[in-house]
Design a protein around this motif. Sequence first.
Motif, PDB file in Angstrom:
ATOM      1  N   ASP A 155       3.628   2.688 -11.484  1.00  0.00           N
ATOM      2  CA  ASP A 155       3.095   2.752 -12.847  1.00  0.00           C
ATOM      3  C   ASP A 155       2.428   1.452 -13.274  1.00  0.00           C
ATOM      4  O   ASP A 155       1.566   1.453 -14.164  1.00  0.00           O
ATOM      5  N   ALA A 156       2.811   0.322 -12.634  1.00  0.00           N
ATOM      6  CA  ALA A 156       2.319  -0.987 -13.071  1.00  0.00           C
ATOM      7  C   ALA A 156       1.119  -1.484 -12.289  1.00  0.00           C
ATOM      8  O   ALA A 156       0.462  -2.444 -12.719  1.00  0.00           O
ATOM      9  N   VAL A 157       0.802  -0.878 -11.142  1.00  0.00           N
ATOM     10  CA  VAL A 157      -0.211  -1.415 -10.237  1.00  0.00           C
ATOM     11  C   VAL A 157      -1.161  -0.294  -9.805  1.00  0.00           C
ATOM     12  O   VAL A 157      -0.730   0.841  -9.578  1.00  0.00           O
ATOM     13  N   THR A 158      -2.442  -0.648  -9.675  1.00  0.00           N
ATOM     14  CA  THR A 158      -3.450   0.265  -9.143  1.00  0.00           C
ATOM     15  C   THR A 158      -4.115  -0.382  -7.936  1.00  0.00           C
ATOM     16  O   THR A 158      -4.518  -1.549  -8.005  1.00  0.00           O
ATOM     17  N   VAL A 159      -4.206   0.355  -6.830  1.00  0.00           N
ATOM     18  CA  VAL A 159      -4.898  -0.126  -5.633  1.00  0.00           C
ATOM     19  C   VAL A 159      -6.025   0.862  -5.338  1.00  0.00           C
ATOM     20  O   VAL A 159      -5.792   1.942  -4.785  1.00  0.00           O
ATOM     21  N   ASP A 160      -7.230   0.493  -5.723  1.00  0.00           N
ATOM     22  CA  ASP A 160      -8.369   1.409  -5.597  1.00  0.00           C
ATOM     23  C   ASP A 160      -9.627   0.628  -5.225  1.00  0.00           C
ATOM     24  O   ASP A 160     -10.084  -0.195  -6.010  1.00  0.00           O
ATOM     25  N   PRO A 161     -10.194   0.854  -4.032  1.00  0.00           N
ATOM     26  CA  PRO A 161      -9.762   1.847  -3.044  1.00  0.00           C
ATOM     27  C   PRO A 161      -8.511   1.388  -2.311  1.00  0.00           C
ATOM     28  O   PRO A 161      -8.233   0.193  -2.225  1.00  0.00           O
ATOM     29  N   PRO A 162      -7.753   2.336  -1.755  1.00  0.00           N
ATOM     30  CA  PRO A 162      -6.516   1.984  -1.053  1.00  0.00           C
ATOM     31  C   PRO A 162      -6.799   1.227   0.243  1.00  0.00           C
ATOM     32  O   PRO A 162      -7.901   1.289   0.794  1.00  0.00           O
ATOM     33  N   LEU A 163      -5.772   0.537   0.722  1.00  0.00           N
ATOM     34  CA  LEU A 163      -5.887  -0.305   1.910  1.00  0.00           C
ATOM     35  C   LEU A 163      -5.044   0.247   3.052  1.00  0.00           C
ATOM     36  O   LEU A 163      -4.254   1.179   2.880  1.00  0.00           O
ATOM     37  N   SER A 164      -5.191  -0.381   4.200  1.00  0.00           N
ATOM     38  CA  SER A 164      -4.299  -0.173   5.333  1.00  0.00           C
ATOM     39  C   SER A 164      -3.401  -1.402   5.429  1.00  0.00           C
ATOM     40  O   SER A 164      -3.900  -2.529   5.557  1.00  0.00           O
ATOM     41  N   VAL A 165      -2.083  -1.188   5.375  1.00  0.00           N
ATOM     42  CA  VAL A 165      -1.136  -2.300   5.281  1.00  0.00           C
ATOM     43  C   VAL A 165      -0.025  -2.118   6.314  1.00  0.00           C
ATOM     44  O   VAL A 165       0.493  -1.014   6.498  1.00  0.00           O
ATOM     45  N   VAL A 166       0.340  -3.225   6.973  1.00  0.00           N
ATOM     46  CA  VAL A 166       1.512  -3.253   7.840  1.00  0.00           C
ATOM     47  C   VAL A 166       2.647  -3.924   7.084  1.00  0.00           C
ATOM     48  O   VAL A 166       2.472  -5.028   6.552  1.00  0.00           O
ATOM     49  N   VAL A 167       3.796  -3.273   7.026  1.00  0.00           N
ATOM     50  CA  VAL A 167       4.955  -3.787   6.297  1.00  0.00           C
ATOM     51  C   VAL A 167       6.071  -4.109   7.285  1.00  0.00           C
ATOM     52  O   VAL A 167       6.596  -3.216   7.952  1.00  0.00           O
ATOM     53  N   ASP A 168       6.432  -5.383   7.391  1.00  0.00           N
ATOM     54  CA  ASP A 168       7.540  -5.836   8.226  1.00  0.00           C
ATOM     55  C   ASP A 168       8.777  -5.969   7.345  1.00  0.00           C
ATOM     56  O   ASP A 168       8.916  -6.928   6.584  1.00  0.00           O
ATOM     57  N   VAL A 169       9.660  -4.989   7.445  1.00  0.00           N
ATOM     58  CA  VAL A 169      10.862  -4.965   6.608  1.00  0.00           C
ATOM     59  C   VAL A 169      11.899  -5.963   7.095  1.00  0.00           C
ATOM     60  O   VAL A 169      12.757  -6.411   6.329  1.00  0.00           O
ATOM     61  N   GLY A 170      11.838  -6.331   8.368  1.00  0.00           N
ATOM     62  CA  GLY A 170      12.789  -7.311   8.893  1.00  0.00           C
ATOM     63  C   GLY A 170      14.214  -6.808   8.957  1.00  0.00           C
ATOM     64  O   GLY A 170      15.154  -7.606   8.883  1.00  0.00           O
ATOM     65  N   ASN A 171      14.406  -5.461   9.068  1.00  0.00           N
ATOM     66  CA  ASN A 171      15.736  -4.842   9.116  1.00  0.00           C
ATOM     67  C   ASN A 171      16.536  -5.044   7.836  1.00  0.00           C
ATOM     68  O   ASN A 171      17.757  -4.882   7.820  1.00  0.00           O
ATOM     69  N   GLY A 172      15.840  -5.397   6.750  1.00  0.00           N
ATOM     70  CA  GLY A 172      16.511  -5.598   5.477  1.00  0.00           C
ATOM     71  C   GLY A 172      16.391  -4.394   4.562  1.00  0.00           C
ATOM     72  O   GLY A 172      16.269  -3.255   5.011  1.00  0.00           O
ATOM     73  N   SER A 173      16.373  -4.670   3.262  1.00  0.00           N
ATOM     74  CA  SER A 173      16.397  -3.618   2.243  1.00  0.00           C
ATOM     75  C   SER A 173      15.022  -3.263   1.696  1.00  0.00           C
ATOM     76  O   SER A 173      14.921  -2.460   0.777  1.00  0.00           O
ATOM     77  N   GLY A 174      13.962  -3.849   2.258  1.00  0.00           N
ATOM     78  CA  GLY A 174      12.648  -3.728   1.643  1.00  0.00           C
ATOM     79  C   GLY A 174      11.808  -2.550   2.056  1.00  0.00           C
ATOM     80  O   GLY A 174      10.598  -2.528   1.803  1.00  0.00           O
ATOM     81  N   ARG A 175      12.401  -1.517   2.665  1.00  0.00           N
ATOM     82  CA  ARG A 175      11.583  -0.408   3.127  1.00  0.00           C
ATOM     83  C   ARG A 175      10.940   0.376   1.998  1.00  0.00           C
ATOM     84  O   ARG A 175       9.994   1.133   2.217  1.00  0.00           O
ATOM     85  N   LEU A 176      11.436   0.216   0.762  1.00  0.00           N
ATOM     86  CA  LEU A 176      10.797   0.939  -0.349  1.00  0.00           C
ATOM     87  C   LEU A 176       9.372   0.452  -0.598  1.00  0.00           C
ATOM     88  O   LEU A 176       8.578   1.149  -1.238  1.00  0.00           O
ATOM     89  N   THR A 177       9.006  -0.742  -0.074  1.00  0.00           N
ATOM     90  CA  THR A 177       7.622  -1.206  -0.197  1.00  0.00           C
ATOM     91  C   THR A 177       6.666  -0.214   0.450  1.00  0.00           C
ATOM     92  O   THR A 177       5.578   0.040  -0.083  1.00  0.00           O
ATOM     93  N   SER A 178       7.061   0.352   1.577  1.00  0.00           N
ATOM     94  CA  SER A 178       6.188   1.341   2.218  1.00  0.00           C
ATOM     95  C   SER A 178       6.035   2.575   1.344  1.00  0.00           C
ATOM     96  O   SER A 178       4.948   3.166   1.274  1.00  0.00           O
TER      97      SER A 178
END
Length: 447
Positions: A155-178
């Motif tokens: 709700d707070a951010v707009t990405v337009d046009p969308p990108l291709s992103v690699v997310v390295d979670v590092g086996n932690g809790s950050g998988r919601l970024t994907s």
Amino acid sequence: MFGTSGIRGEFGTDVTAGLALCVGRALASDGRGRVVVGRDPRDTGPLLVDALTAGLRECGADVVRLGEVPTPTVARSVEWYDADAGVTVTASHNPPEDNGIKLWSADGSAVVGDEQDDIVERLKRDDYDTKRWDEIGNTRTESNARRRHVDAIVDAVTVDPPLSVVVDVGNGSGRLTSDVLRQLGCEVETMNALPDGEFPSRPSEPTAQNCEGLQRVVAESDADMGVAHDGDADRMMAVTETGRFVPGDVLLALFARQQAVPRARVAVPIDVSMAVQDELSQVGAETTYTKVGDGHVAARTTEHDVVFGGEPSGAWIWPTVTRCPDGPLAAAKLAALVTNHGSLDALVDDVHQVPIRRENIRTDAKREVVERVRAMVADRYENVTTVDGVRVDHDDGWFLVRASGTEPLVRVTAEARDGDRMESLLDSALDLVTTAADTVDAETSPA
């Protein structure tokens, strides 16, 4: 007991179930009627959460258990679940044998200052308001906090046009970024996404060295950028489309410049590069310096003209959105910045970088060493600042020696506009620390 990011140390010695129990008791005894509790994936997390919850309930507080979630999810949940405080059981970027306890205020910012001192004093006094059997607190589990966090960022951010992103979670809790980036329309590839408290894929801290795998994957793909988190996903660092790791000071300069307007201020710790002020001066804004630690940065963002706060270690705070460092939010904000300007490489190249280096020296006597350095420089240099460690300023650069708030390290930083001069300042600072450490060792060694 408390460092720059709460309580943190080796499980079983520095951090124990008994300590967690007492922290829970102290929070409830100080009037917190409802507390949200979450944890990172470390193996010792569930045990500490159980002990903390027992202490809270024993002294009358109701507990909302979130399970394994990012630290910023816990901080945001304080408001979502009408709580008086939040607690994350996490050691953030520390190694797997460590764990810790980080506290969040009613406004979702880290507990620092007088509020923290009150808790410490209660712990020292062993003074708790335990309740009768029929007055203990209740507990319930909430499973939708992660989803609320994703929705809040989308709700707070707009990405337009969308990108291709690699997310390295590092086996932690950050998988919601994907999840966030996919909902924003991005194409996402994840790395090391399975939660594992032993962090088998890479060390938890997202440094350039630890993110070499991410750099290779991004460079060999068509991705527009890569992002990496630490164990509890309050930090976010980045990699450009060609696989370059973005230094934290540069990323701070980019975020700060985007938020700044004339006469605005950006909160930064005392160890940040002059490059940030250089960028802000172009738009008529300036920095305001704090002690190192995201809690101190967040506290400064309460002032009306402070529009952003950040640390080069990867903590980024947008105070109009949340006053906790939020790694998934930062990833989305960076994606929006890149899509608006076309290239992260180009954005990085646009920041004039000043030569700066940071080194760590391991010692179990970090505070004694820094105090010895303080005494050594008092008569040697004219411009000495001791607000956080020992900083020595010269006309053409500076160096800082301070005790880490989270690890048994003395952190040394040096910066100058000339590279050779920076190296000279760094050598001077390292010599001071080495001499101080030798002196402390000699004084404490058996005769």
